[in-house]
Design an enzyme around this catalytic site. Structure first.
Site, PDB file in Angstrom:
ATOM      1  N   GLY A 178       0.739  -1.106  -0.324  1.00 51.09           N
ATOM      2  CA  GLY A 178      -0.052  -0.118  -0.319  1.00 51.09           C
ATOM      3  C   GLY A 178       1.040   1.595  -0.098  1.00 51.09           C
ATOM      4  N   CYS A 179       0.974   1.294   1.658  1.00 55.24           N
ATOM      5  CA  CYS A 179       1.718   3.118   1.352  1.00 55.24           C
ATOM      6  C   CYS A 179       2.844   3.148   0.806  1.00 55.24           C
ATOM      7  CB  CYS A 179       1.693   3.230   2.780  1.00 55.24           C
ATOM      8  SG  CYS A 179      -0.252   3.731   3.569  1.00 55.24           S
ATOM      9  N   VAL A 180       3.804   2.288   1.461  1.00 54.52           N
ATOM     10  CA  VAL A 180       5.340   1.671   0.270  1.00 54.52           C
ATOM     11  C   VAL A 180       5.330   1.954  -0.674  1.00 54.52           C
ATOM     12  CG1 VAL A 180       7.454   0.761   0.400  1.00 54.52           C
ATOM     13  CG2 VAL A 180       6.044   0.437   2.670  1.00 54.52           C
ATOM     14  N   THR A 236       4.323   5.152  -2.705  1.00 53.96           N
ATOM     15  CA  THR A 236       5.538   6.357  -2.265  1.00 53.96           C
ATOM     16  C   THR A 236       6.288   5.751  -3.201  1.00 53.96           C
ATOM     17  OG1 THR A 236       4.855   7.028   0.580  1.00 53.96           O
ATOM     18  CG2 THR A 236       6.807   7.235  -1.074  1.00 53.96           C
TER      19      THR A 236
END
Length: 156
Positions: free
Chosen positions: A90-92, A95
């Site tokens: 998700g976030c990793v 980004t």
């Protein structure tokens, strides 16, 4: 290692703004917000931000989306991102893809990222390594930061 090398350390945490969330399209699954375990968005004490370090609230997976991160990196002359945290799928990943798309060298510290699923974790690390950045160990990342600091101190 980052602190010792005097590179910027920037944290992100999920910050749900109900007004903003109602005004933006989201998947039906998350219209009511996502339930998190107690403290699931907290930065653990061992990694607590130092007074000079920034904590950015974000409403979307990428640390770049809706935050001043890009302008902060440009202002500080950053050319490489060393990404740690969760979740890998998700976030990793979001980004990393955004950082790569903006022209940054991206390193993901394999033993400092995690996911709810070992399968998703492994699959996304594989994909990141193939397309967007370098997946490395914490020892390799610390060595990179030490070498960078030595070069900067020597004026190179």
């Amino acid at each position: 290692a980052a602190r010792a090398s005097r590179v910027p350390v920037i944290y992100t945490v999920r910050e749900e703004n109900p007004v903003v969330q109602r005004a933006q399209p989201r998947r039906d699954k998350h219209r009511q917000g996502v339930d998190e375990a107690a403290g699931g968005n907290d930065i653990v004490d061992a990694l607590a931000p130092a007074p000079q370090e920034c904590v950015l609230g974000k409403a979307k997976p990428s640390a770049f989306s809706g935050t001043p991160l890009l302008s902060m990196l440009v202002y500080q002359g950053v050319d490489t991102l060393v990404v740690v945290g969760g979740v890998t799928s998700g976030c990793v990943r979001a980004t990393v893809v955004d950082g790569f798309s903006l022209g940054y060298r991206v390193m993901v510290v394999e033993d400092a990222v995690f996911d709810r699923s070992t399968y998703l974790h492994a699959a996304h690390l594989f994909d990141i390594e193939q397309k967007y950045g370098e997946v490395c160990s914490s020892d390799d990342a610390a060595g990179y930061l030490r070498r960078r600091h030595s070069s900067m101190a020597a004026g190179r």
